[in-house]
Design a protein around this motif. Structure first.
Motif, PDB file in Angstrom:
ATOM      1  N   HIS A  53       0.670  -1.205  -0.173  1.00 34.47           N
ATOM      2  CA  HIS A  53       0.079  -0.104   0.024  1.00 34.47           C
ATOM      3  C   HIS A  53       0.655   1.302  -0.109  1.00 34.47           C
ATOM      4  O   HIS A  53       0.370   2.502  -0.222  1.00 34.47           O
ATOM      5  CB  HIS A  53      -1.084   0.010   1.166  1.00 34.47           C
ATOM      6  N   ARG A  58      -3.513   5.187  -4.483  1.00 35.50           N
ATOM      7  CA  ARG A  58      -4.846   5.023  -3.921  1.00 35.50           C
ATOM      8  C   ARG A  58      -5.974   5.360  -4.735  1.00 35.50           C
ATOM      9  O   ARG A  58      -7.143   5.047  -4.868  1.00 35.50           O
ATOM     10  CB  ARG A  58      -5.040   5.728  -2.624  1.00 35.50           C
ATOM     11  N   ASP A  69      -4.295   0.042 -13.750  1.00 37.03           N
ATOM     12  CA  ASP A  69      -4.720  -0.533 -12.547  1.00 37.03           C
ATOM     13  C   ASP A  69      -6.275  -0.006 -12.367  1.00 37.03           C
ATOM     14  O   ASP A  69      -6.686   1.089 -12.620  1.00 37.03           O
ATOM     15  CB  ASP A  69      -3.999   0.465 -11.161  1.00 37.03           C
ATOM     16  N   GLU A  70      -7.068  -1.059 -12.001  1.00 38.42           N
ATOM     17  CA  GLU A  70      -8.310  -0.668 -12.108  1.00 38.42           C
ATOM     18  C   GLU A  70      -8.938  -0.041 -10.870  1.00 38.42           C
ATOM     19  O   GLU A  70     -10.056   0.705 -10.916  1.00 38.42           O
ATOM     20  CB  GLU A  70      -9.194  -2.164 -12.040  1.00 38.42           C
ATOM     21  N   ASN A  71      -8.243   0.168  -9.672  1.00 39.86           N
ATOM     22  CA  ASN A  71      -8.508   0.852  -8.583  1.00 39.86           C
ATOM     23  C   ASN A  71      -8.367   2.178  -8.651  1.00 39.86           C
ATOM     24  O   ASN A  71      -8.753   3.060  -7.735  1.00 39.86           O
ATOM     25  CB  ASN A  71      -7.914   0.529  -7.227  1.00 39.86           C
ATOM     26  N   VAL A  72      -7.454   2.921  -9.670  1.00 41.28           N
ATOM     27  CA  VAL A  72      -7.180   4.218  -9.717  1.00 41.28           C
ATOM     28  C   VAL A  72      -7.451   4.864 -11.144  1.00 41.28           C
ATOM     29  O   VAL A  72      -6.869   5.384 -11.783  1.00 41.28           O
ATOM     30  CB  VAL A  72      -5.770   4.433  -9.596  1.00 41.28           C
ATOM     31  N   GLN A  73      -8.779   4.541 -11.615  1.00 40.70           N
ATOM     32  CA  GLN A  73      -9.207   5.072 -12.653  1.00 40.70           C
ATOM     33  C   GLN A  73      -9.716   6.528 -12.508  1.00 40.70           C
ATOM     34  O   GLN A  73     -10.995   6.509 -11.983  1.00 40.70           O
ATOM     35  CB  GLN A  73     -10.448   4.275 -13.455  1.00 40.70           C
TER      36      GLN A  73
END
Length: 436
Positions: A53, A58, A69-73
Motif C-alpha cells: 500500500h 490510492r 490499475d483498476e482501482n485508480v481510474q
C-alpha cells in the motif's frame, strides 16, 4: 541449384540487414542511456512486498506504470482539472495552449520514455496524451488546492500521497515545460519550485523549513521528479561527504540511553535539516551526561508512505546521498517500544500525531526491514554515543536504573530491602553495645 543459391543469398542479406538494424537500435539506446538513466520504475520487490500500500496509488495514477490499475481510474476527474486550468488562462485559447503542450511532449518523446522502466509498450499518440493529461492534472490540482483553496478535501489527502510515490511520477523537466505553457501564464513571477512549495510542506517529514528554503537554489536539471525534489530538501551541504559504512554491534534504545544519562534535545541546524550532533557539558565527557541533538521528526498519516518511497528512491538512485536511509536506521535503533516513543516525544524530538505511541513504534520498527545500508551520515555521532554508553559509570548507572528503578514495585522492594538492611545493622550495633 541456382535458385537455392539465390535463396541462400537472399537469406544472408536479410539476416545482415536485421543485424545492422538491431545494432543501430542498440547503439541508439546506449547513447540515450548514457545521457538519461531511468529514474521512474517499480520499487524493489523486497520493499514492495513488505508494504504494497506504500507504493501503489490510492486514487490517481500518474505516468504509465499504474495506468491500467483498476482501482485508480481517475481520468474523468483529471479532465475536469485540466479544463479548469485552461479556463483560468485567459491570455490564450485552450487550443493554443494544448498545441504548445503537445509540441513539448513530441519534441522530448524519446527522452521522456527513457526516464521510465516501462512494463508496457505505448504508441506515441497514446503516450503523448497521457503525459500532457497527467502533467496538467498535477499543476491544476496544486493550483486549485493551494492557490485557489477550492478543492474537494475528500480526495485531497489521498492525491497528495499519490504524488510522492516512486512508481507514480513524471519527469520533472517535462513538468517544467508544461508549467511554462500553463501556470507561468497565470503566475509569471512564480518559479516551479516555489509553486510546488505548499505540496512539499505537507509531505515534509521534519519540523524545519531549512530544506524547503534550500530548494530555491537547486538545479532543476538534477531533479528527476516530485519525489526527487522532496529528497533534495534533505541532502547534506555539498561540502559534507562524510558517508561511511554503518555498523553497530548493539543498538541502544532511547529509554536505555536515557537511563545511562543521555538526554535528547531538538537540533535546529541552519544548513541541514537532518543534522545531528553530540554535546558534552564538561571536558571529561565520560564522567558527565551527554546530549544527542536531533531533528524534530513528524509521525503522521503521510509519514510511512513518504519515508518508504524516499528510501526506495535512495536504494535505486545513483549518485545520491543515503540521508533518509541513514536517519531511518537511527530512529529505528532508538525505538523498540512505545516507551521509547514516549521518551522522544517528551524530549520534543518526535511529534506523534499518528495516534497511539504503540502504532508509531510499530511503524518505525518495520521501516528498515529489507533495506540495504551501505553508508551512513551519522556513523561518527553513533560511534561517540556508543563509546559513552559503554564507559563504566553510564553503563552501570543504566544497569542500576533498569534493575532497581524500572517499576514502582522494584523501587518499593529496594526501599524495603534497604530499610531492613539498615535496621539489621542498627540492631547489631545495639546488641554489641548491650553485651559490652
Amino acid at each position: 541449384m541456382e535458385n537455392r543459391d539465390l535463396e541462400l543469398g537472399d537469406m544472408e542479406n536479410m539476416i545482415q540487414e536485421r543485424v545492422q538494424r538491431f545494432l543501430h537500435r542498440v547503439e541508439k539506446e546506449q547513447s540515450l542511456n548514457e545521457q538519461i538513466i531511468p529514474t521512474i520504475h517499480m520499487a524493489p520487490r523486497t520493499l514492495r512486498d513488505l508494504s504494497p500500500h506504500s507504493f501503489s496509488p490510492r486514487v490517481v495514477s500518474i505516468g504509465p506504470l499504474h495506468r491500467d490499475d483498476e482501482n485508480v481510474q481517475f481520468e474523468r476527474q483529471k479532465a475536469i482539472y485540466l479544463t479548469n486550468l485552461m479556463k483560468h488562462i485567459t491570455s490564450s485559447t485552450p487550443g493554443i495552449i494544448m498545441n504548445s503542450c503537445m509540441e513539448k511532449v513530441y519534441a522530448s518523446m524519446e527522452k521522456i520514455k527513457a526516464c521510465y522502466v516501462l512494463t508496457k509498450t505505448y504508441d506515441d499518440v497514446e503516450f503523448a496524451e497521457m503525459m500532457v493529461m497527467d502533467a496538467c492534472f498535477i499543476l491544476g490540482f496544486i493550483h486549485q488546492t493551494f492557490v485557489k483553496n477550492s478543492v474537494d478535501m475528500f480526495y485531497a489527502e489521498d492525491i497528495v500521497c499519490d504524488l510522492v510515490l516512486l512508481e507514480n511520477q513524471i519527469p520533472f523537466f517535462f513538468l517544467k515545460e508544461i508549467f511554462e505553457c500553463t501556470i507561468a501564464e497565470l503566475m509569471p513571477n512564480t518559479p516551479l519550485v516555489n509553486f510546488m512549495h505548499p505540496l512539499l510542506s505537507i509531505l515534509n517529514l521534519f519540523d524545519s523549513d531549512v530544506g524547503l528554503n534550500i530548494l530555491k537554489n537547486i538545479c532543476i536539471d538534477d531533479t528527476h521528479h516530485i519525489l526527487s525534489l522532496l529528497h533534495e530538501c534533505y541532502k547534506p551541504p555539498k561540502n559534507d561527504n562524510s558517508e561511511e559504512e554503518f555498523s553497530i554491534t548493539k543498538p541502544h534504545s532511547a529509554v536505555d540511553l536515557d537511563k545511562a544519562g543521555v538526554s535528547f534535545k531538538p537540533y535546529r541546524s541552519q544548513t541541514w535539516v537532518l543534522g545531528m550532533e553530540m554535546e558534552f557539558p564538561c571536558f571529561l565527557w565520560s564522567w558527565c551526561k551527554c546530549t544527542l541533538r536531533m531533528p524534530i521528526f513528524h509521525v503522521s498519516d503521510f509519514t510511512e508512505v513518504t519515508l518508504r518511497n524516499l528510501i526506495a528512491y535512495e536504494q535505486e538512485a545513483r549518485k545520491t546521498h543515503n540521508c533518509i536511509t541513514s536517519y531511518a536506521f537511527v530512529i529505528n535503533m532508538l525505538v523498540n517500544t512505545q516507551d521509547d516513543i514516549a521518551k522522544l516525544v517528551d524530549s520534543k524530538v518526535l511529534l506523534n500525531v499518528l495516534g497511539s505511541n504503540e502504532e508509531a513504534a510499530n511503524m518505525i520498527n518495520t521501516i528498515c526491514k529489507e533495506v540495504a545500508v551501505v553508508n551512513s551520515l551519522y556513523r561518527q555521532q553513533w560511534k561517540t554515543l556508543d563509546k559513552y554508553y559503554n564507559r563504566y559509570w553510564p553503563k552501570h548507572i543504566g544497569w542500576m536504573r533498569r534493575t532497581y528503578f524500572s517499576s514502582p514495585w522494584n523501587i518499593i522492594a529496594l526501599i524495603v530491602g534497604s530499610s531492613i538492611f539498615a535496621l539489621t545493622i542498627v540492631q547489631t550495633i545495639f546488641t554489641i553495645g548491650d553485651k559490652k
